[in-house]
Design a protein around this motif. Structure first.
Motif, PDB file in Angstrom:
ATOM      1  N   GLY A  68      29.275  17.817   7.774  1.00  0.00           N
ATOM      2  CA  GLY A  68      28.451  16.699   8.217  1.00  0.00           C
ATOM      3  C   GLY A  68      27.132  16.651   7.481  1.00  0.00           C
ATOM      4  N   GLN A  69      26.515  17.786   7.279  1.00  0.00           N
ATOM      5  CA  GLN A  69      25.246  17.816   6.556  1.00  0.00           C
ATOM      6  C   GLN A  69      25.449  17.464   5.085  1.00  0.00           C
ATOM      7  OE1 GLN A  69      22.262  18.092   8.185  1.00  0.00           O
ATOM      8  NE2 GLN A  69      23.725  17.907   9.863  1.00  0.00           N
ATOM      9  N   ALA A  70      26.589  17.828   4.526  1.00  0.00           N
ATOM     10  CA  ALA A  70      26.884  17.474   3.139  1.00  0.00           C
ATOM     11  C   ALA A  70      27.140  15.984   2.979  1.00  0.00           C
ATOM     12  CB  ALA A  70      28.092  18.274   2.642  1.00  0.00           C
ATOM     13  N   PHE A  71      27.728  15.359   4.021  1.00  0.00           N
ATOM     14  CA  PHE A  71      28.106  13.949   3.926  1.00  0.00           C
ATOM     15  C   PHE A  71      27.036  12.990   4.417  1.00  0.00           C
ATOM     16  CE2 PHE A  71      32.953  14.884   4.323  1.00  0.00           C
ATOM     17  CZ  PHE A  71      32.930  15.384   3.038  1.00  0.00           C
ATOM     18  N   SER A 182      20.160  -3.139  10.656  1.00  0.00           N
ATOM     19  CA  SER A 182      20.313  -1.845   9.987  1.00  0.00           C
ATOM     20  C   SER A 182      20.194  -0.703  10.980  1.00  0.00           C
ATOM     21  CB  SER A 182      19.255  -1.682   8.889  1.00  0.00           C
ATOM     22  OG  SER A 182      19.434  -2.616   7.859  1.00  0.00           O
ATOM     23  N   GLN A 183      19.217  -0.763  11.864  1.00  0.00           N
ATOM     24  CA  GLN A 183      19.023   0.298  12.842  1.00  0.00           C
ATOM     25  C   GLN A 183      20.206   0.391  13.799  1.00  0.00           C
ATOM     26  OE1 GLN A 183      15.225  -0.492  14.626  1.00  0.00           O
ATOM     27  NE2 GLN A 183      14.076   0.006  12.775  1.00  0.00           N
ATOM     28  N   ILE A 184      20.726  -0.767  14.204  1.00  0.00           N
ATOM     29  CA  ILE A 184      21.904  -0.767  15.080  1.00  0.00           C
ATOM     30  C   ILE A 184      23.096  -0.140  14.368  1.00  0.00           C
ATOM     31  CG2 ILE A 184      23.577  -2.247  16.253  1.00  0.00           C
ATOM     32  CD1 ILE A 184      21.274  -4.210  16.775  1.00  0.00           C
ATOM     33  N   SER A 185      23.276  -0.499  13.095  1.00  0.00           N
ATOM     34  CA  SER A 185      24.390   0.041  12.325  1.00  0.00           C
ATOM     35  C   SER A 185      24.263   1.548  12.132  1.00  0.00           C
ATOM     36  CB  SER A 185      24.461  -0.655  10.965  1.00  0.00           C
ATOM     37  OG  SER A 185      25.463  -0.091  10.155  1.00  0.00           O
ATOM     38  N   TRP A 186      23.039   2.036  11.878  1.00  0.00           N
ATOM     39  CA  TRP A 186      22.844   3.471  11.673  1.00  0.00           C
ATOM     40  C   TRP A 186      23.124   4.244  12.959  1.00  0.00           C
ATOM     41  CZ3 TRP A 186      17.509   2.462   9.000  1.00  0.00           C
ATOM     42  CH2 TRP A 186      17.736   1.894   7.733  1.00  0.00           C
ATOM     43  N   LEU A 187      22.712   3.701  14.098  1.00  0.00           N
ATOM     44  CA  LEU A 187      23.001   4.364  15.368  1.00  0.00           C
ATOM     45  C   LEU A 187      24.504   4.416  15.617  1.00  0.00           C
ATOM     46  CD1 LEU A 187      20.195   2.855  17.653  1.00  0.00           C
ATOM     47  CD2 LEU A 187      20.392   5.235  16.873  1.00  0.00           C
ATOM     48  N   ALA A 188      25.176   3.298  15.353  1.00  0.00           N
ATOM     49  CA  ALA A 188      26.636   3.263  15.501  1.00  0.00           C
ATOM     50  C   ALA A 188      27.290   4.247  14.548  1.00  0.00           C
ATOM     51  CB  ALA A 188      27.160   1.849  15.248  1.00  0.00           C
ATOM     52  N   GLY A 189      26.752   4.341  13.333  1.00  0.00           N
ATOM     53  CA  GLY A 189      27.306   5.259  12.359  1.00  0.00           C
ATOM     54  C   GLY A 189      27.198   6.705  12.794  1.00  0.00           C
ATOM     55  N   TYR A 190      26.037   7.089  13.305  1.00  0.00           N
ATOM     56  CA  TYR A 190      25.853   8.467  13.773  1.00  0.00           C
ATOM     57  C   TYR A 190      26.853   8.808  14.877  1.00  0.00           C
ATOM     58  CZ  TYR A 190      21.626  10.091  11.393  1.00  0.00           C
ATOM     59  OH  TYR A 190      20.734  10.545  10.466  1.00  0.00           O
ATOM     60  N   PHE A 191      26.992   7.906  15.839  1.00  0.00           N
ATOM     61  CA  PHE A 191      27.831   8.186  16.997  1.00  0.00           C
ATOM     62  C   PHE A 191      29.314   8.103  16.652  1.00  0.00           C
ATOM     63  CE2 PHE A 191      30.089   6.915  20.880  1.00  0.00           C
ATOM     64  CZ  PHE A 191      29.694   7.916  21.749  1.00  0.00           C
ATOM     65  N   CYS A 192      29.714   7.027  15.978  1.00  0.00           N
ATOM     66  CA  CYS A 192      31.136   6.741  15.771  1.00  0.00           C
ATOM     67  C   CYS A 192      31.738   7.489  14.590  1.00  0.00           C
ATOM     68  CB  CYS A 192      31.349   5.238  15.589  1.00  0.00           C
ATOM     69  SG  CYS A 192      30.898   4.246  17.024  1.00  0.00           S
ATOM     70  N   SER A 193      30.902   8.071  13.736  1.00  0.00           N
ATOM     71  CA  SER A 193      31.441   8.844  12.620  1.00  0.00           C
ATOM     72  C   SER A 193      31.729  10.286  13.018  1.00  0.00           C
ATOM     73  CB  SER A 193      30.457   8.842  11.441  1.00  0.00           C
ATOM     74  OG  SER A 193      29.288   9.585  11.759  1.00  0.00           O
ATOM     75  N   GLY A 194      31.183  10.720  14.151  1.00  0.00           N
ATOM     76  CA  GLY A 194      31.333  12.105  14.562  1.00  0.00           C
ATOM     77  C   GLY A 194      30.201  12.988  14.079  1.00  0.00           C
ATOM     78  N   LEU A 196      27.296  13.393  15.436  1.00  0.00           N
ATOM     79  CA  LEU A 196      26.681  14.082  16.565  1.00  0.00           C
ATOM     80  C   LEU A 196      27.637  15.051  17.240  1.00  0.00           C
ATOM     81  CD1 LEU A 196      24.701  11.154  18.224  1.00  0.00           C
ATOM     82  CD2 LEU A 196      23.851  12.909  16.671  1.00  0.00           C
ATOM     83  N   LEU A 197      28.912  14.676  17.324  1.00  0.00           N
ATOM     84  CA  LEU A 197      29.925  15.500  17.975  1.00  0.00           C
ATOM     85  C   LEU A 197      31.285  15.087  17.415  1.00  0.00           C
ATOM     86  CD1 LEU A 197      29.873  17.701  20.238  1.00  0.00           C
ATOM     87  CD2 LEU A 197      30.603  15.899  21.820  1.00  0.00           C
ATOM     88  N   PRO A 198      32.161  16.032  17.094  1.00  0.00           N
ATOM     89  CA  PRO A 198      33.476  15.666  16.554  1.00  0.00           C
ATOM     90  C   PRO A 198      34.203  14.674  17.447  1.00  0.00           C
ATOM     91  CG  PRO A 198      33.132  18.036  16.396  1.00  0.00           C
ATOM     92  CD  PRO A 198      31.979  17.492  17.202  1.00  0.00           C
TER      93      PRO A 198
END
Length: 266
Positions: A68-71, A182-194, A196-198
């Motif tokens: 995750g940190q690499a990506f 952009s901010q909405i998309s970044w929040l969605a990206g953090y949550f839905c990409s895994g 924050l949590l797998p």
């Protein structure tokens, strides 16, 4: 052949451009390493209480943290890709210059973003991952085939990530200021990409939904291949389908924007 050489040159230029920011790269490596340490100890505490949560052992989830940190910057999950620059060019009207180039707008920015992504993977992502592998028990496959399959999934993740962010950037044709979306998309990206949590630990319907969204093709899909938890072919089909849908939608939106919208400042 000439167009192919052009886009390769754009990608190489994008790589070299980000390679010049040595101080920013060093700071990014330090930041990713620190956040990786925080997440590792948090996840290890969670997995101590719930062993094999989501079907993963502790070594697998530690590997996932460092992936995750690499990506994070490689796939611009929290922003930082070419979409910010493209949005600004749309806002000022400079995108008109891009449209006069003897090159496709989408392909030009895709090539630039791939160059940026490859540099971020090597320059900012590799060091934290190696640090994590040396300092903690991790799960790393020993066969070359798994690593090759993983790298193919990473390339497809780059296409999916760009597809999402290109659509985001094109919204500036209508919104003019894309900060909010952009901010909405970044929040969605953090949550839905895994990030924050797998995603495999998400329960019930929530887990089923997030695992079919395009963001799951960014981190979760390549990680599952590397950790031996997913079939590469099925993963490629999932990522490839989303890449086609997103890039196709971007093509349609680009056509509509350049045909109907008057650019502010242009």
């Amino acid at each position: 052949m000439g167009a192919r050489r052009l886009y390769v040159a754009v990608a190489v230029g994008g790589f070299r451009r980000y390679a010049t920011y040595r101080a920013a790269t060093a700071a990014g490596v330090f930041t990713n390493t620190v956040f990786g340490l925080i997440l590792v100890y948090t996840y290890r505490a969670l997995w101590d209480e719930r062993p094999h949560l989501g079907g993963w052992n502790q070594a697998q989830v530690v590997t996932y943290v460092w992936l995750g940190q690499a990506f994070l910057s490689t796939l611009a999950i929290g922003g930082g890709g070419v979409e910010g620059e493209l949005m600004e060019r749309i806002r000022t009207g400079d995108v008109a210059i891009d449209l006069y180039r003897p090159a496709d707008l989408q392909m030009w920015w895709l090539a630039a973003d791939l160059g940026r992504a490859f540099f971020q993977l090597l320059g900012r992502g590799l060091v934290p991952f190696v640090f994590g592998a040396l300092c903690f028990p991790v799960y790393l496959p020993t066969d070359v085939g798994t690593w090759v399959a993983f790298l193919v999934a990473v390339l497809l993740a780059m296409l999916v990530g760009f597809g999402i962010r290109f659509l985001l950037a094109l919204s500036a044709f209508w919104l003019l200021d894309g900060a909010g979306v952009s901010q909405i998309s970044w929040l969605a990206g953090y949550f839905c990409s895994g990030m924050l949590l797998p995603l495999n630990v998400f329960p019930g319907v929530l887990g089923e939904v997030v695992r079919v969204l395009p963001w799951s093709g960014l981190l979760q899909a390549p990680a599952a291949i590397l950790l031996g938890q997913a079939d590469p072919l099925g993963t490629y089909l999932f990522q490839g389908a989303w890449a086609v849908v997103l890039l196709g939608a971007g093509r349609l939106l680009q056509s509509a924007a350049t045909r109907r919208v008057v650019v502010q400042g242009g």
